[in-house]
Write a protein that holds these residues in place. Structure first.
Motif, PDB file in Angstrom:
ATOM      1  N   TYR A   5       0.826  -1.220   0.000  1.00  0.00           N
ATOM      2  CA  TYR A   5       0.000   0.000   0.000  1.00  0.00           C
ATOM      3  C   TYR A   5       0.852   1.259   0.000  1.00  0.00           C
ATOM      4  CZ  TYR A   5      -4.045  -2.901   0.885  1.00  0.00           C
ATOM      5  OH  TYR A   5      -5.031  -3.833   0.770  1.00  0.00           O
ATOM      6  N   LEU A   6       2.103   1.131   0.477  1.00  0.00           N
ATOM      7  CA  LEU A   6       2.989   2.294   0.457  1.00  0.00           C
ATOM      8  C   LEU A   6       3.466   2.566  -0.968  1.00  0.00           C
ATOM      9  CD1 LEU A   6       4.648   4.385   2.174  1.00  0.00           C
ATOM     10  CD2 LEU A   6       6.485   2.719   2.195  1.00  0.00           C
ATOM     11  N   PHE A   7       3.844   1.492  -1.661  1.00  0.00           N
ATOM     12  CA  PHE A   7       4.415   1.664  -3.002  1.00  0.00           C
ATOM     13  C   PHE A   7       3.358   1.640  -4.109  1.00  0.00           C
ATOM     14  CE2 PHE A   7       8.013   0.335  -0.461  1.00  0.00           C
ATOM     15  CZ  PHE A   7       9.051   1.094  -0.967  1.00  0.00           C
ATOM     16  N   GLU A   8       2.242   0.973  -3.862  1.00  0.00           N
ATOM     17  CA  GLU A   8       1.241   0.854  -4.932  1.00  0.00           C
ATOM     18  C   GLU A   8      -0.168   1.127  -4.417  1.00  0.00           C
ATOM     19  OE1 GLU A   8       1.731  -2.916  -7.141  1.00  0.00           O
ATOM     20  OE2 GLU A   8       3.604  -3.103  -6.047  1.00  0.00           O
ATOM     21  N   PRO A   9      -0.388   2.289  -3.789  1.00  0.00           N
ATOM     22  CA  PRO A   9      -1.748   2.566  -3.305  1.00  0.00           C
ATOM     23  C   PRO A   9      -2.681   2.816  -4.496  1.00  0.00           C
ATOM     24  CG  PRO A   9      -0.399   4.519  -3.089  1.00  0.00           C
ATOM     25  CD  PRO A   9       0.510   3.434  -3.589  1.00  0.00           C
ATOM     26  N   GLU A  10      -3.950   2.504  -4.272  1.00  0.00           N
ATOM     27  CA  GLU A  10      -4.921   2.812  -5.339  1.00  0.00           C
ATOM     28  C   GLU A  10      -5.665   4.099  -5.038  1.00  0.00           C
ATOM     29  OE1 GLU A  10      -7.178  -0.702  -6.117  1.00  0.00           O
ATOM     30  OE2 GLU A  10      -5.398  -1.735  -6.891  1.00  0.00           O
ATOM     31  N   SER A  11      -5.485   4.602  -3.824  1.00  0.00           N
ATOM     32  CA  SER A  11      -6.099   5.883  -3.471  1.00  0.00           C
ATOM     33  C   SER A  11      -5.222   6.547  -2.419  1.00  0.00           C
ATOM     34  CB  SER A  11      -7.509   5.638  -2.906  1.00  0.00           C
ATOM     35  OG  SER A  11      -7.443   4.638  -1.916  1.00  0.00           O
ATOM     36  N   ILE A  12      -5.207   7.868  -2.465  1.00  0.00           N
ATOM     37  CA  ILE A  12      -4.324   8.570  -1.513  1.00  0.00           C
ATOM     38  C   ILE A  12      -4.973   9.871  -1.046  1.00  0.00           C
ATOM     39  CG2 ILE A  12      -2.964   9.821  -3.305  1.00  0.00           C
ATOM     40  CD1 ILE A  12      -0.464   9.035  -1.555  1.00  0.00           C
ATOM     41  N   ALA A  13      -4.921  10.117   0.253  1.00  0.00           N
ATOM     42  CA  ALA A  13      -5.431  11.373   0.810  1.00  0.00           C
ATOM     43  C   ALA A  13      -4.238  12.257   1.169  1.00  0.00           C
ATOM     44  CB  ALA A  13      -6.261  11.081   2.062  1.00  0.00           C
ATOM     45  N   ILE A  14      -4.384  13.565   0.977  1.00  0.00           N
ATOM     46  CA  ILE A  14      -3.302  14.491   1.343  1.00  0.00           C
ATOM     47  C   ILE A  14      -3.861  15.401   2.421  1.00  0.00           C
ATOM     48  CG2 ILE A  14      -1.644  16.240   0.538  1.00  0.00           C
ATOM     49  CD1 ILE A  14      -3.397  14.136  -2.038  1.00  0.00           C
ATOM     50  N   VAL A  15      -3.454  15.147   3.667  1.00  0.00           N
ATOM     51  CA  VAL A  15      -3.983  15.927   4.782  1.00  0.00           C
ATOM     52  C   VAL A  15      -3.102  17.164   4.942  1.00  0.00           C
ATOM     53  CG1 VAL A  15      -4.589  15.901   7.235  1.00  0.00           C
ATOM     54  CG2 VAL A  15      -4.739  13.778   5.878  1.00  0.00           C
ATOM     55  N   GLY A  16      -3.698  18.322   4.680  1.00  0.00           N
ATOM     56  CA  GLY A  16      -2.904  19.558   4.653  1.00  0.00           C
ATOM     57  C   GLY A  16      -2.722  20.029   3.220  1.00  0.00           C
ATOM     58  N   ALA A  17      -3.518  19.452   2.304  1.00  0.00           N
ATOM     59  CA  ALA A  17      -3.489  19.897   0.905  1.00  0.00           C
ATOM     60  C   ALA A  17      -3.859  21.378   0.884  1.00  0.00           C
ATOM     61  CB  ALA A  17      -4.496  19.097   0.089  1.00  0.00           C
ATOM     62  N   SER A  18      -3.215  22.125  -0.002  1.00  0.00           N
ATOM     63  CA  SER A  18      -3.452  23.567   0.004  1.00  0.00           C
ATOM     64  C   SER A  18      -3.441  24.106  -1.427  1.00  0.00           C
ATOM     65  CB  SER A  18      -2.353  24.248   0.834  1.00  0.00           C
ATOM     66  OG  SER A  18      -2.409  25.629   0.652  1.00  0.00           O
ATOM     67  N   SER A  19      -4.257  25.154  -1.622  1.00  0.00           N
ATOM     68  CA  SER A  19      -4.253  25.814  -2.934  1.00  0.00           C
ATOM     69  C   SER A  19      -3.160  26.860  -3.013  1.00  0.00           C
ATOM     70  CB  SER A  19      -5.596  26.512  -3.185  1.00  0.00           C
ATOM     71  OG  SER A  19      -6.616  25.556  -3.164  1.00  0.00           O
ATOM     72  N   THR A  20      -2.530  27.147  -1.876  1.00  0.00           N
ATOM     73  CA  THR A  20      -1.521  28.200  -1.855  1.00  0.00           C
ATOM     74  C   THR A  20      -0.189  27.681  -2.380  1.00  0.00           C
ATOM     75  OG1 THR A  20      -2.624  29.008   0.125  1.00  0.00           O
ATOM     76  CG2 THR A  20      -0.449  29.952  -0.360  1.00  0.00           C
ATOM     77  N   GLU A  21       0.228  28.276  -3.485  1.00  0.00           N
ATOM     78  CA  GLU A  21       1.498  27.857  -4.071  1.00  0.00           C
ATOM     79  C   GLU A  21       2.639  28.107  -3.108  1.00  0.00           C
ATOM     80  OE1 GLU A  21       3.068  28.587  -8.050  1.00  0.00           O
ATOM     81  OE2 GLU A  21       0.945  28.648  -8.656  1.00  0.00           O
ATOM     82  N   GLY A  22       3.608  27.225  -3.111  1.00  0.00           N
ATOM     83  CA  GLY A  22       4.752  27.387  -2.213  1.00  0.00           C
ATOM     84  C   GLY A  22       4.595  26.581  -0.941  1.00  0.00           C
TER      85      GLY A  22
END
Ligand code: COA
Length: 706
Positions: free
Chosen positions: A6-23
């Protein structure tokens, strides 16, 4: 294994702290995952956003309402535990924590709290304090690196995040393609061994490169590394040749076993290839990821310049590459491609006038010659060479070698046209270098790896030892509150293991001294035994070279008188009568329980200068006799055991037995932490050897009962 997939071949991934702010890191990670072509579902998690970079955002992982294989966490440290809890409770199998601010700054409790919670539900944690993971198997670039990744067959595991990010750029610049790149950070849960277990089985990885600062679970690491090197080469770059461990150590063995010496011995024992610099590691990666293993020892150098040929010859000697020197065969194979003023002696010099068709002829020959197993091709830029044909010539002759299952490395030296050929060919995964040493050292790791695979032998040799007697001796010492054994107890442990020691008895009076002396035979040594006299020689408490009864009587009186003069209140417990040991080759044999790697044995040149000369070699247990012989052969002064200046060969078999016995003692008796025999005097074969002075440290009885 299951969870590592699941680490190397996940089929879905959540990004906690995803942001629209570039940088922001949370922005880069989403951008890299989506832009890298990840085919699975992407779930940005952010409490206030509805959508991030075109993907629907969720306020929490628990609100996604779909199965989530993996999550990347990039929010400030104080919120990480709650976020991990949300992931774990939602059934996420792998959580990667990019956030810093945990054990690396002393916040161990904060880190442990996370690991403990995740462990309850079987969720695995990568990090914290990482830059993420790239995995070609899932087209996943869950890192915040700025560089695009070139796909390929090299997997990199790195403990340093910053260096890892830099390496991502450097691999691209060095034309090294990646199958995976994992930042391990604090290794609170997932470590090198876990990743090796996956990568070993990954068909798209041909070579593994690890940057390591320290190993926590050494025995597990050894096991996984050894399994991995059986199937693919592993290059290791380790920093931190620390001497702190050495300072804390209580014995020679301990101080000689600076953590790096042990690490170095162990990884080589496991078949890994240790690089000293990033540059070397990258050269080796490019060679090993593209080339077949050499099928035999015979190497030829083909050059258009004498000087560069000599440099390559020197490098071959330095790296232990054997030059083919059957002059008749060389003349036959290379005669047609060599001008009369050239040379078919190895290095084959096709001279400065050689053009591409001359190289084609000369380089095709070894590919077809059954007795030549590898080729080092050298080129110095000349005005007579048709430069536009340099790359096609290398491409063609390299393909020929590859087809024949033989490695060929190229070192080409010159100006900008040569540099651009190197760049073009490296992109095509052809092992072309700008320097002789780079090319030869790359071929040499192929040889080293081949020799490891050929000689590896998984047998284990243990000795049969009287453990009951050893345990009784330790019981007694611990009951007296000691964490060391006395000299006579050390000797008794040696005897229980069947290691010869000088014969010795303790006499209480003159009559006994004479009786024992007559029984032991001359020459003898007499030493005072007194708890009040530590430095026996200073007190005149030692007499050497006693050849008969009269000398025993004189020595007894002299020692008694000297000691009473030295310390009138000293209690004399007895007089030790010991066989006087003849001179021989002095070797040190030791064993200790390494905090990371478990039991290790050591041997080397013994005597009083061991710590200055430092000619010692380590190995982790288990071992077999063949490996112990290999260990002895690595000692620089090994020729002393083979016999120099007309001396006979020493009892090397007896020494191998002794090392196996010492290894067996430390393995079987957990209470022994250090054993050191210095010296073991080794004689000719029929006269065997003797363990003269044995020091044994044992664990503190109070700690044992904890
Ligand atoms: N769940 C989901 N999103 C959350 C959240 C939560 N519990 N708490 C905060 N967020 C959101 C924020 O609102 C923000 O989104 P926004 O830009 O839309 O407002 C985003 O997550 C990031 O939070 P922010 O407070 O802006 O943090 P940051 O981006 O400045 O820093 C880290 C976060 C993880 C990058 C930082 O704490 C850190 O550890 N940096 C070092 C990383 C590093 O060097 N790692 C090792 C590499 S070698």
């Amino acid at each position: 294994m299951h969870s590592m997939k699941y680490l190397f071949e996940p089929e879905s991934i959540a990004i906690v702290g995803a942001s629209s702010t570039e940088g922001k890191i949370g922005n880069s990670v989403v951008r890299n995952i989506a832009g890298g072509g990840f085919r699975g579902a992407i779930y940005p998690v952010n409490p206030s956003a509805k959508e991030i970079l075109g993907h629907t955002a969720y306020p929490a992982v628990s609100s996604i309402g779909q199965e989530v294989d993996a999550a990347v966490i990039c929010i400030p440290a104080e919120h990480v535990f709650e976020a991990v809890k949300d992931c774990v409770d939602s059934g996420v199998k792998q959580v990667q924590i990019i956030t810093s601010g945990f054990s690396e700054i002393g916040e161990h409790d904060k880190e442990n709290e996370i690991i403990d919670y995740a462990a309850q539900k079987g969720t695995r944690i990568l990090g914290p304090n990482i830059f993420g993971i790239y995995s070609a198997a899932a087209n996943l670039n869950a890192t915040f690196a700025a560089t695009e990744v070139t796909r390929g067959n090299v997997a990199i595991l790195t403990q340093s995040g910053a260096l890892g990010i830099a390496m991502m750029g450097k691999t691209a610049a060095s034309n090294i393609g990646l199958s995976a790149m994992v930042s391990l950070g604090n290794k609170a849960d997932i470590d090198e061994a876990d990743c090796l277990d996956y990568i070993r089985e990954d068909p798209s990885t041909a070579v593994i490169f690890m940057y390591i600062e320290g190993i926590k679970k050494g025995e597990r690491f050894i096991e996984s590394l050894e399994k991995t090197t059986r199937v693919k080469p592993v290059i290791i770059l380790k920093s931190g040749r620390s001497s702190r461990g050495a300072m804390a150590a209580a014995s020679h063995t301990g101080s000689l076993a600076g953590s790096d010496a042990v690490f170095d011995a162990i990884i080589r024992q496991c078949g890994a290839l240790r690089a000293e610099s990033l540059e070397d590691a990258f050269y080796w990666c490019s060679y090993l990821s593209s080339s077949p293993m050499p099928g035999g020892d015979n190497t030829v150098i083909i050059t258009n310049g004498g000087g560069i040929g000599v440099m390559a010859t020197d490098a071959c000697e330095k790296y232990g590459i054997k030059m083919y020197d059957d002059q008749t065969a060389l003349r036959e194979i290379f005669g047609p491609a060599t001008p009369v003023f050239g040379s078919t002696r190895n290095p084959i010099d096709i001279t400065g006038g050689a053009a591409s068709h001359d190289y084609n002829l000369a380089l095709s020959a070894p590919a077809a010659a059954p007795d030549i197993h590898s080729t080092i091709a050298l080129y110095c830029e000349t005005a007579t060479f048709d430069t536009e044909n340099l790359a096609p010539m290398i491409r063609k002759t390299w393909e020929e070698h590859k087809k024949a299952g033989k490695p060929a490395v190229y070192a080409i030296v010159g100006g900008s046209s040569v540099t651009s050929v190197i760049d073009t060919l490296q992109k095509e995964n052809v092992p072309v270098y700008s320097d002789v040493d780079e090319a030869v050292s790359a071929l040499a790791v192929g040889y080293r790896y081949r020799s490891y695979l050929e000689t590896r032998n998984n047998a284990q040799d243990w000795a049969s030892i009287d453990m009951a007697t050893i345990n009784e001796i330790i019981d007694r010492a611990q009951s007296e509150g000691r964490s060391f054994l006395l000299a006579n107890e050390g000797a008794a442990v040696m005897q229980a293991a069947g290691i010869p020691v000088p014969q010795s008895r303790i006499a209480q009076n003159l009559d006994q001294a004479v009786e024992y002396a007559e029984c032991l035979g001359y020459p003898l040594v007499m030493k005072v035994v007194s708890r009040d006299i530590l430095h026996k020689s200073d007190a005149g408490g030692v007499a050497l070279n006693l050849d008969d009864k009269e000398e025993i009587i004189d020595a007894f009186e002299a020692i008694r008188q000297n000691c009473l003069n030295y310390n009138p209140s000293a209690v004399i417990d007895g007089f030790e009568i010991t066989e006087q040991v003849a001179e021989g080759t002095e070797i040190i044999v030791g064993a200790r329980r390494d905090p990371a790697f478990g039991p290790v044995v050591m041997c080397g040149l013994g005597g009083i200068y061991v710590e200055i000369i430092k000619d010692v070699v380590f190995r982790a247990l288990p071992l077999n006799r063949q490996e112990v012989v290999g260990m002895l052969e690595e000692i620089k002064t090994y020729p002393l055991l083979l016999g120099v200046r007309g001396e006979e060969r020493k009892d090397i078999e007896g020494l191998v037995d002794t090392i196996i016995k010492v290894g067996t003692i430390i393995k079987k008796c957990n209470r022994i932490t250090d054993i050191e025999i210095n010296p073991v005097v080794v004689y000719e074969q029929e006269r065997g050897l003797k363990a003269i002075d044995t020091r044994i440290l044992i664990s503190n009885p109070k700690e044992d009962s904890k």
